[in-house]
Design an enzyme around this catalytic site. Structure first.
Site, PDB file in Angstrom:
ATOM      1  N   TYR A   1     -11.134  -8.529 -16.200  1.00  0.00           N
ATOM      2  CA  TYR A   1     -11.272  -8.096 -14.976  1.00  0.00           C
ATOM      3  C   TYR A   1     -10.760  -6.710 -14.799  1.00  0.00           C
ATOM      4  O   TYR A   1     -10.870  -6.205 -13.828  1.00  0.00           O
ATOM      5  CB  TYR A   1     -10.373  -9.191 -13.899  1.00  0.00           C
TER       6      TYR A   1
ATOM      7  N   HIS B   1      -9.307 -18.337 -21.778  1.00  0.00           N
ATOM      8  CA  HIS B   1     -10.196 -18.141 -20.793  1.00  0.00           C
ATOM      9  C   HIS B   1     -11.497 -18.736 -21.205  1.00  0.00           C
ATOM     10  O   HIS B   1     -11.996 -19.563 -20.363  1.00  0.00           O
ATOM     11  CB  HIS B   1     -10.524 -16.624 -20.845  1.00  0.00           C
TER      12      HIS B   1
HETATM   13  N1  LIG Z   1     -12.339 -18.712 -15.442  1.00  0.00           N
HETATM   14  C1  LIG Z   1     -13.418 -18.063 -15.568  1.00  0.00           C
HETATM   15  O1  LIG Z   1     -14.360 -18.232 -16.353  1.00  0.00           O
HETATM   16  C2  LIG Z   1     -13.803 -17.316 -14.208  1.00  0.00           C
HETATM   17  C3  LIG Z   1     -15.205 -16.826 -14.063  1.00  0.00           C
HETATM   18  C4  LIG Z   1     -15.552 -16.312 -12.815  1.00  0.00           C
HETATM   19  C5  LIG Z   1     -14.458 -16.393 -12.012  1.00  0.00           C
HETATM   20  N2  LIG Z   1     -13.148 -16.731 -12.177  1.00  0.00           N
HETATM   21  C6  LIG Z   1     -12.106 -16.506 -10.985  1.00  0.00           C
HETATM   22  O2  LIG Z   1     -12.665 -17.144  -9.779  1.00  0.00           O
HETATM   23  C7  LIG Z   1     -12.366 -16.086  -8.762  1.00  0.00           C
HETATM   24  C8  LIG Z   1     -13.754 -16.205  -7.734  1.00  0.00           C
HETATM   25  O3  LIG Z   1     -14.850 -16.279  -8.265  1.00  0.00           O
HETATM   26  P1  LIG Z   1     -15.806 -14.960  -7.601  1.00  0.00           P
HETATM   27  O4  LIG Z   1     -14.997 -13.786  -7.793  1.00  0.00           O
HETATM   28  O5  LIG Z   1     -16.936 -15.128  -8.899  1.00  0.00           O
HETATM   29  O6  LIG Z   1     -16.597 -15.262  -6.266  1.00  0.00           O
HETATM   30  P2  LIG Z   1     -16.472 -16.151  -5.125  1.00  0.00           P
HETATM   31  O7  LIG Z   1     -15.129 -16.582  -4.803  1.00  0.00           O
HETATM   32  O8  LIG Z   1     -17.258 -17.272  -5.090  1.00  0.00           O
HETATM   33  O9  LIG Z   1     -17.246 -15.148  -4.137  1.00  0.00           O
HETATM   34  C9  LIG Z   1     -16.560 -13.904  -3.860  1.00  0.00           C
HETATM   35  C10 LIG Z   1     -17.531 -13.283  -2.833  1.00  0.00           C
HETATM   36  O10 LIG Z   1     -17.599 -13.911  -1.612  1.00  0.00           O
HETATM   37  C11 LIG Z   1     -17.297 -13.266  -0.469  1.00  0.00           C
HETATM   38  N3  LIG Z   1     -16.455 -13.963   0.417  1.00  0.00           N
HETATM   39  C12 LIG Z   1     -15.042 -14.386   0.207  1.00  0.00           C
HETATM   40  N4  LIG Z   1     -14.871 -15.310   1.358  1.00  0.00           N
HETATM   41  C13 LIG Z   1     -15.780 -15.028   2.230  1.00  0.00           C
HETATM   42  C14 LIG Z   1     -15.633 -15.524   3.514  1.00  0.00           C
HETATM   43  N5  LIG Z   1     -14.985 -16.095   4.138  1.00  0.00           N
HETATM   44  N6  LIG Z   1     -17.153 -15.125   4.336  1.00  0.00           N
HETATM   45  C15 LIG Z   1     -17.890 -14.218   3.823  1.00  0.00           C
HETATM   46  N7  LIG Z   1     -18.085 -13.874   2.337  1.00  0.00           N
HETATM   47  C16 LIG Z   1     -17.031 -14.216   1.641  1.00  0.00           C
HETATM   48  C17 LIG Z   1     -16.487 -11.896  -1.118  1.00  0.00           C
HETATM   49  O11 LIG Z   1     -16.805 -10.902  -0.329  1.00  0.00           O
HETATM   50  P3  LIG Z   1     -15.515 -10.214   0.533  1.00  0.00           P
HETATM   51  O12 LIG Z   1     -14.746  -9.436  -0.555  1.00  0.00           O
HETATM   52  O13 LIG Z   1     -16.203  -9.174   1.200  1.00  0.00           O
HETATM   53  O14 LIG Z   1     -14.773 -10.990   1.431  1.00  0.00           O
HETATM   54  C18 LIG Z   1     -17.123 -11.944  -2.544  1.00  0.00           C
HETATM   55  O15 LIG Z   1     -18.450 -11.173  -2.396  1.00  0.00           O
HETATM   56  C19 LIG Z   1     -12.647 -14.650  -9.680  1.00  0.00           C
HETATM   57  O16 LIG Z   1     -12.516 -13.792  -8.745  1.00  0.00           O
HETATM   58  C20 LIG Z   1     -11.677 -14.810 -10.782  1.00  0.00           C
HETATM   59  O17 LIG Z   1     -10.272 -14.780 -10.436  1.00  0.00           O
HETATM   60  C21 LIG Z   1     -13.070 -17.116 -13.180  1.00  0.00           C
END
Ligand SMILES: NC(=O)c1ccc[n+]([C@@H]2O[C@H](COP(=O)([O-])OP(=O)(O)OC[C@H]3O[C@@H](n4cnc5c(N)ncnc54)[C@H](OP(=O)(O)O)[C@@H]3O)[C@@H](O)[C@H]2O)c1
Length: 283
Positions: A52, A110
């Protein structure tokens, strides 16, 4: 007002909050402020990774926060190209230097990168890193049942957590069940489907939320919570950050839980088509 998030006990005696903050795209000075906002709202588990490109600012936010270090859980991950035992340990030291922290509270492999065949060696390195005090609770990410079985059989050490994709279009029931079988807590990544799918705007979820005066994202976070899954939900928006923690004052009925399960699209529902048996993480 800061929300007090209930904790989850892990199989190694450590505790983590039942909701964590994702940090993909939270970068630079703005990212520091966004993470500080989240901590102010009550987030205590912060998920980062070398992928990230933000371990530096995550560490900066943790160091600048008025919340004592021992009340925060900073979680990072071993990148795919560092699965060799010695390199893994050096990389963890490098990641700590990037954060300016003395230890990671939680540390995961990871991806298993099965085509490299080194995830058992990487797991042995995490066990060693824990012995050295570089990391506290250790776990994995994107490990399927058979990957878990292999590392447990070969080392006798069970991961405490497994962070996998779980969201309304990809329930990942089999992987969640495998984690449960081994007493491993499931963390959900991309719980809202990131901005790749439209789950967080799905009319069925909006409909369920109306009854409780909650948004579709809050319904999703609650649905995961009721499955004993720890959502790692990312937001840089202070209002969304607070909303995503405000899920402890309502309960979905069995029928409503099933309505969310009914959105599942199986393998087609994955946000980025990343099946851990095939996916190779190059970083
Ligand atoms: N281990 C792995 O392989 C792996 C892979 C992918 C992700 N991850 C981890 O998982 C975390 C979360 O996944 P992600 O970042 O892919 O996406 P996510 O949490 O599924 O979605 C994030 C999106 O949702 C929006 N959002 C959040 N809360 C909201 C709400 N209450 N109302 C409306 N929109 C909302 C955010 O926009 P705003 O910022 O405008 O709220 C952002 O655009 C990552 O950041 C990372 O730390 C790990």
């Amino acid at each position: 007002m800061s929300i007090d998030i209930p904790k989850v006990m892990l199989n190694d005696g450590h505790e983590i909050p039942s909701i964590g903050l994702g940090t993909i795209d939270l970068m630079g000075n703005k990212g520091v402020l966004q993470i500080l906002d989240a901590i102010h709202s009550g987030y205590r588990l912060i998920d980062t990774s070398t992928n990230y490109d933000n371990e530096g600012i995550v560490g900066k936010a943790v160091r600048e926060s008025s919340v004592p270090r021992d009340q925060l859980i900073v979680s990072s991950k071993l990148p795919g190209k560092y699965h060799d035992f010695d390199n893994a340990l050096k990389m963890i030291e490098e990641q700590l230097a990037r954060t300016g922290l003395e230890y990671f509270d939680k540390y995961l492999i990871h991806w298993p990168n099965p085509d490299d065949g080194k995830y058992v060696e990487a797991w042995k390195a995490l066990i060693q890193a824990q012995k050295l005090g570089l990391v506290r609770t250790i776990g994995v990410s994107n490990f399927l049942g058979h990957h878990l079985e292999k590392i447990i059989d070969e080392t006798g050490v069970t991961p405490a957590t497994n962070q996998i994709e779980v969201q309304p279009y990809f329930h990942n029931k089999e992987n969640v069940e495998a984690n449960k079988k081994f007493g491993i807590v499931t963390e959900a990544w991309s719980p809202l489907g990131r901005d790749i799918n439209d789950a967080k705007e799905h009319p069925d979820l909006i409909g369920i939320g109306e009854k409780y005066n909650k948004s579709a994202p809050q319904v999703i976070v609650r649905w995961l919570h009721q499955r004993d899954i720890v959502p790692i939900v990312r937001s840089g928006d202070p209002i969304h950050q607070k909303d995503n923690l405000d899920i402890f004052d309502f309960e979905l009925t069995d029928e409503e839980m099933d309505k969310v399960f009914a959105l599942d699209k199986g393998e087609d529902g994955r946000v980025e088509d990343q099946n851990p048996d095939e996916y190779h993480e190059y970083v």
